[in-house]
Design a protein around this motif. Structure first.
Motif, PDB file in Angstrom:
ATOM      1  N   MET A  22      39.394  -0.965 -17.696  1.00 25.93           N
ATOM      2  CA  MET A  22      39.399  -0.392 -19.045  1.00 25.93           C
ATOM      3  C   MET A  22      40.796  -0.463 -19.636  1.00 25.93           C
ATOM      4  O   MET A  22      41.788  -0.305 -18.931  1.00 25.93           O
ATOM      5  CB  MET A  22      38.942   1.072 -18.997  1.00 25.93           C
ATOM      6  N   HIS A  75      38.404   4.142 -14.527  1.00 20.70           N
ATOM      7  CA  HIS A  75      37.561   3.086 -15.077  1.00 20.70           C
ATOM      8  C   HIS A  75      38.262   1.742 -14.940  1.00 20.70           C
ATOM      9  O   HIS A  75      39.010   1.327 -15.840  1.00 20.70           O
ATOM     10  CB  HIS A  75      37.235   3.377 -16.548  1.00 20.70           C
ATOM     11  N   ASN A 113      32.034   8.608 -23.396  1.00 19.33           N
ATOM     12  CA  ASN A 113      31.677   7.537 -24.334  1.00 19.33           C
ATOM     13  C   ASN A 113      30.317   7.768 -24.971  1.00 19.33           C
ATOM     14  O   ASN A 113      29.913   7.017 -25.842  1.00 19.33           O
ATOM     15  CB  ASN A 113      31.759   6.163 -23.665  1.00 19.33           C
TER      16      ASN A 113
END
Length: 109
Positions: A91, A88, A34
């Protein structure tokens, strides 16, 4: 090209043991983050072997293809997606979400 400031260091680009193994075996030649972890030309060292970052570019998750998933070391796009979502918690795979693609190759002397 003007890249943004790094959000992390090249040492943190590939850290998951299974991913390190895939890089060392030549099965993983890219990683998506990211943020920017390395600029082209930087060297990442894994277990004494060096890998050069060849390119850096932005991509939306919706643009990720089967070929990209294979560059990440996965058999399929679905397997790659599931791995990311498992890693994650909470997410969601949002097709418009932008990530930075770091492509790399082994340094040969």
């Amino acid at each position: 090209m003007n890249y943004p400031e790094k959000t992390c260091s090249v040492e943190r680009l590939v850290t998951v043991p299974a991913d390190v193994e895939k890089v060392l075996e030549g099965k993983k030649t890219a990683t998506r983050r990211n943020g920017v972890y390395a600029y082209p030309g930087e060297i990442m060292e894994l277990e004494g072997k060096e890998f050069k970052v060849d390119s850096l570019y932005q991509q939306s998750l919706g643009e990720v293809t089967e070929v990209h998933a294979q560059q990440e070391g996965f058999e399929s796009l679905d397997a790659y997606k599931q791995s990311i979502l498992d890693m994650h918690a909470g997410m969601k795979w949002i097709p418009t979400m932008k990530v930075w693609v770091h492509e790399f190759s082994p340094v040969t002397n």
